[in-house]
Motif scaffolding. Sequence first.
Motif, PDB file in Angstrom:
ATOM      1  N   GLU A 216      29.235  -2.436 -18.142  1.00 20.33           N
ATOM      2  CA  GLU A 216      29.927  -2.588 -19.438  1.00 20.33           C
ATOM      3  C   GLU A 216      30.162  -1.225 -20.083  1.00 20.33           C
ATOM      4  OE1 GLU A 216      26.717  -3.885 -22.764  1.00 20.33           O
ATOM      5  OE2 GLU A 216      26.713  -5.146 -20.967  1.00 20.33           O
TER       6      GLU A 216
ATOM      7  N   GLU B 208      34.656  -8.665  -8.953  1.00 25.59           N
ATOM      8  CA  GLU B 208      35.018  -9.692  -9.948  1.00 25.59           C
ATOM      9  C   GLU B 208      35.193  -9.068 -11.327  1.00 25.59           C
ATOM     10  OE1 GLU B 208      32.929 -13.740 -11.365  1.00 25.59           O
ATOM     11  OE2 GLU B 208      32.505 -13.179  -9.284  1.00 25.59           O
ATOM     12  N   HIS B 209      34.351  -8.071 -11.646  1.00 28.97           N
ATOM     13  CA  HIS B 209      34.345  -7.508 -13.001  1.00 28.97           C
ATOM     14  C   HIS B 209      34.819  -6.058 -13.057  1.00 28.97           C
ATOM     15  CE1 HIS B 209      32.310 -11.085 -14.456  1.00 28.97           C
ATOM     16  NE2 HIS B 209      31.473 -10.984 -13.449  1.00 28.97           N
TER      17      HIS B 209
END
Length: 279
Positions: A151, A180-181
């Motif tokens: 993040e 995926e992220h």
Amino acid sequence: MLMHDLHALHRPLGSTGLLVSPLGLGTVKLGRDQGVKYPNGFTIPDDHEARRLLDLARELGINLLDTAPAYGISEQRLGPLLRGQRQDWVIVSKVGEEFDNGLSHFDFSKAHTRRSVERSLKRLETDYIDLVLVHSNGDDLSILRDETVYETLAELKQAGLVRGFGFSGKTVEGGLLALEHGDCAMVTYNLGEQQELPVLDYAARHAKGILIKKALASGHICLESGVDPVRASFELIFAHPGVGSAIVGTINPLHLAHNVAMAAEVIMGTTIGNTAQGE
């Protein structure tokens, strides 16, 4: 038509917006000679030799450089060596692993991630890094699920300090979750090790970036006589539509030129073959 350089063969790295040469130059040997998994010892090139190697790579159409804080003084050396050439290179660096006094240690916290990227920007003498990957300690899922590194990299991307981010891991599950992220995964894929193939398949289906590490198995490939291990490696790697670029870590100019000529030949052969089949 046979080609001996890669200028015409640059391709998109997933949907990052980055155009990369199918071979990238790994720079661990510019900065570190301890704890590296090569079969033969080597001497770290001096500035003159390093500059000649980088100039040759650029002439041969390589625009992708792979470095990391854990590669000793690689980043510190690349900054001055690449002055005036920033627009010519796609620079990949890492966060998470530090290498001091012959030992690696890892920190995936928000504070360390920010500090690490800011330090890399300063060392590389640039306002942005094209791609920052998390240097995994092997516990891929725990890093992605329990730590704040991913993040934090997303925030740094939002701020324009990095153009893309991803993960250099060791497991299929980690690679899939990372894609995926994130934007890109760096995976091991070579003649002796193909366990991470599902990550390449996922990337091809979802327009994610893939960089191949240990493409030539760190120089450990042995095949029956008469088979060129570099050609055989590149035939495997570049047959997969998910592959963006394969990182080679040579500091030998002759090896580099051979690798480039072989990659160009293999890719052009694959392209011609596919075109013929489609007609």
